[in-house]
Enzyme design. Structure first.
Site, short mmCIF file in Angstrom:
data_model
loop_
_atom_site.label_atom_id
_atom_site.label_comp_id
_atom_site.label_asym_id
_atom_site.label_seq_id
_atom_site.Cartn_x
_atom_site.Cartn_y
_atom_site.Cartn_z
N GLN A 1 10.95 137.26 -20.61
CA GLN A 1 11.02 138.71 -20.82
C GLN A 1 9.69 139.31 -20.38
O GLN A 1 8.64 138.97 -20.95
CB GLN A 1 11.29 139.03 -22.30
CG GLN A 1 11.50 140.52 -22.52
CD GLN A 1 11.70 140.91 -23.99
OE1 GLN A 1 10.87 141.64 -24.55
NE2 GLN A 1 12.77 140.45 -24.60
N SER B 1 8.20 135.00 -23.14
CA SER B 1 7.95 136.38 -22.75
C SER B 1 6.51 136.49 -22.28
O SER B 1 5.62 135.83 -22.82
CB SER B 1 8.17 137.29 -23.97
OG SER B 1 7.89 138.63 -23.65
N SER C 1 8.11 152.71 -20.35
CA SER C 1 7.47 152.50 -21.66
C SER C 1 7.52 153.75 -22.54
O SER C 1 7.74 154.87 -22.08
CB SER C 1 6.01 152.03 -21.54
OG SER C 1 5.11 153.12 -21.56
N LYS D 1 14.80 151.39 -24.88
CA LYS D 1 14.60 151.85 -26.26
C LYS D 1 14.81 153.35 -26.32
O LYS D 1 14.16 154.12 -25.60
CB LYS D 1 13.20 151.49 -26.74
CG LYS D 1 12.86 152.01 -28.14
CD LYS D 1 12.07 153.30 -28.10
CE LYS D 1 12.11 154.06 -29.41
NZ LYS D 1 11.52 155.40 -29.30
N SER D 2 15.74 153.78 -27.15
CA SER D 2 15.78 155.19 -27.52
C SER D 2 16.26 155.25 -28.96
O SER D 2 17.21 154.55 -29.32
CB SER D 2 16.73 156.00 -26.64
OG SER D 2 16.73 157.33 -27.11
N TYR E 1 7.01 143.84 -34.51
CA TYR E 1 7.45 145.23 -34.66
C TYR E 1 7.57 145.65 -36.14
O TYR E 1 7.70 146.84 -36.43
CB TYR E 1 8.79 145.47 -33.94
CG TYR E 1 8.80 145.06 -32.48
CD1 TYR E 1 7.61 144.89 -31.75
CD2 TYR E 1 9.99 144.83 -31.81
CE1 TYR E 1 7.62 144.50 -30.43
CE2 TYR E 1 10.02 144.43 -30.47
CZ TYR E 1 8.83 144.26 -29.80
OH TYR E 1 8.86 143.86 -28.49
N ASP F 1 16.94 143.76 -29.31
CA ASP F 1 15.68 143.06 -29.08
C ASP F 1 14.66 143.47 -30.14
O ASP F 1 14.36 144.66 -30.28
CB ASP F 1 15.13 143.42 -27.69
CG ASP F 1 13.84 142.67 -27.41
OD1 ASP F 1 13.92 141.50 -27.00
OD2 ASP F 1 12.76 143.26 -27.62
N LYS G 1 10.88 137.20 -31.83
CA LYS G 1 9.80 136.57 -31.03
C LYS G 1 8.74 135.98 -31.94
O LYS G 1 8.47 136.51 -33.03
CB LYS G 1 9.17 137.61 -30.10
CG LYS G 1 10.18 138.37 -29.24
CD LYS G 1 9.54 139.27 -28.21
CE LYS G 1 10.56 140.18 -27.57
NZ LYS G 1 10.72 141.48 -28.26
N HIS H 1 6.34 135.12 -27.76
CA HIS H 1 6.10 136.53 -27.40
C HIS H 1 5.04 136.67 -26.30
O HIS H 1 5.19 137.45 -25.36
CB HIS H 1 5.67 137.30 -28.65
CG HIS H 1 5.87 138.77 -28.59
ND1 HIS H 1 6.15 139.54 -29.68
CD2 HIS H 1 5.83 139.64 -27.54
CE1 HIS H 1 6.26 140.80 -29.32
NE2 HIS H 1 6.07 140.90 -28.02
N ASN I 1 21.98 156.03 -21.92
CA ASN I 1 21.49 154.75 -21.38
C ASN I 1 22.62 153.74 -21.23
O ASN I 1 22.48 152.76 -20.49
CB ASN I 1 20.37 154.19 -22.27
CG ASN I 1 19.14 155.07 -22.25
OD1 ASN I 1 19.00 155.93 -21.38
ND2 ASN I 1 18.26 154.90 -23.22
N THR J 1 13.76 147.76 -30.19
CA THR J 1 13.55 148.26 -31.55
C THR J 1 12.08 148.48 -31.91
O THR J 1 11.77 148.72 -33.07
CB THR J 1 14.15 147.28 -32.58
OG1 THR J 1 13.45 146.03 -32.47
CG2 THR J 1 15.64 147.07 -32.38
N TYR K 1 11.49 144.57 -19.71
CA TYR K 1 11.14 145.58 -20.73
C TYR K 1 10.35 146.71 -20.06
O TYR K 1 9.89 146.56 -18.93
CB TYR K 1 10.44 144.97 -21.94
CG TYR K 1 9.01 144.48 -21.79
CD1 TYR K 1 7.93 145.34 -21.68
CD2 TYR K 1 8.74 143.12 -21.81
CE1 TYR K 1 6.62 144.88 -21.59
CE2 TYR K 1 7.42 142.64 -21.71
CZ TYR K 1 6.37 143.54 -21.59
OH TYR K 1 5.08 143.08 -21.50
#
Ligand code: NAP
Length: 323
Positions: free
Chosen positions: A190, A166, A221, A270-271, A55, A50, A84, A117, A280, A23, A216
């Protein structure tokens, strides 16, 4: 069982859907798009979501989840939601407060997974990336074992079903695993992972400790110029990936995701585009051959899209160790 809802067992008795929806909103995209995209992702079948304090989308993502619960598409227990702990909250007395802020934005009672994180504490305060008047990053010294104990308390308080980390390197993971009085092992680490950075040593280590590696940047990316070197190679344009995709009549993105599925990882994609989100999800109904896997393995070249090199002077900078 719907094979698209394949799950991986966690070392604390819970389980996680292997494919997660990322996200993080790219630069210049309004955060309101996270609301629309998360609803579409749930409609497309994603049950693992996630996110993170960083974010700044937890209000939108929480609203999306609650609206999909309200319209009967899912129940809360169908969703696996990750948030996170941002490094400015690394001091143990700030950990639960940070999670409560996330829960308040989400308007949820608990998260399924709460991760440290980054292993690089930063000075607490209002700034997400704190700097002095000369623009220099303000690092902070916190014993991550103390941070971990505060994470354990969040689990015991029922605010997080599972806890993990992570961007930890092997040394940092071992430090938590060897902590005297450890109550709960991290369920996952992660980390960035894709054919150009396949993390095979970290994967072997995690498997040996019953820790799930969550990948990830599996698609190479979002190439956000705030973080990613624009001269780095574009993973989805790789000719080997393209050739394998063509052979299976799939897309390079589907091959990059299937590669992780066959390695036994959990992985994020992520899309915010409805068609690509659905694409995906279509990775559970074909199989890469051992030769394909070998060729994909051969693409490893230690390209890290998220180097966070500005953080490299931090004493806990994780990416100097090569494992
Ligand atoms: P990613 O999932 O590797 O790639 C996303 C990019 O690929 C977007 O530009 C997306 O564009 C595009 N894309 C998606 N599906 C595609 C397809 N089928 N074909 C072609 N292009 C496709 O990278 P990411 O967004 O950097 O990372 C994913 C998630 O991982 C984040 O959202 C976040 O949740 C998590 N993450 C965690 C950390 C950490 O430190 N723990 C760091 C980075 C990321 P469209 O949206 O236009 O489709």
């Amino acid at each position: 069982m719907d094979h698209r809802q394949q799950r991986v067992a966690l070392n604390d008795g819970h389980s996680m859907p292997v494919l997660g929806f990322g996200t993080a909103v790219p630069e210049k995209v309004p955060v309101s798009e996270a609301l629309v995209a998360t609803k579409l992702a749930i409609d497309a079948g994603f049950r693992h979501i996630d996110s993170a304090y960083l974010y700044e989308v937890e209000e939108e993502v929480g609203l999306a989840i609650r609206s999909k619960i309200a319209d009967g598409t899912v129940k809360r227990e169908d969703i696996f939601y990750t948030t996170k702990l941002w490094p400015t909250f690394s001091r143990p007395e700030l950990v639960q407060h940070s999670l409560e802020m996330s829960l308040n934005k989400l308007q949820l009672d608990y998260v399924d997974l709460f991760l440290i994180h980054f292993p690089m504490p930063l000075q607490p305060g209002d700034q997400i990336i704190p700097r002095d008047e000369n623009g220099k990053l303000l690092f902070e010294t916190v014993d991550l074992c103390d941070t971990w104990e505060a994470m354990e308390k969040c689990k015991e308080a029922g605010l997080a079903k599972s806890i993990g980390v992570s961007n930890f390197n092997r040394r940092q993971l071992e430090m938590i695993l060897n902590k005297p009085g450890l109550k709960y092992k991290p369920v996952c680490n992660q980390v960035e992972c894709h054919p150009y950075l396949n993390q095979s040593k970290m994967l072997d280590f995690c498997k040996s400790k019953d820790i799930v590696l969550v990948a990830y940047c599996t698609l190479g990316s979002s190439r956000d110029s705030r973080w990613v070197d624009q001269n780095s190679p574009v993973l989805l344009e790789d000719p080997v990936l393209g050739g394998i995709a063509e052979k299976h009549r799939r897309t390079p993105a589907q091959v990059a995701l299937r590669y992780q599925l066959q390695r036994g990882l959990a992985f994020l994609a992520k899309s915010f585009n409805e068609k690509r989100m659905q694409e995906n999800f279509q990775v559970f109904d074909f199989e890469l051959t051992p030769e394909d896997m070998k060729a994909l393995h051969g693409l490893n070249r230690n390209i890290r899209y998220f180097e966070d090199s500005e953080f490299s002077p931090h004493p806990n900078y994780p990416f100097s160790d090569n494992e």
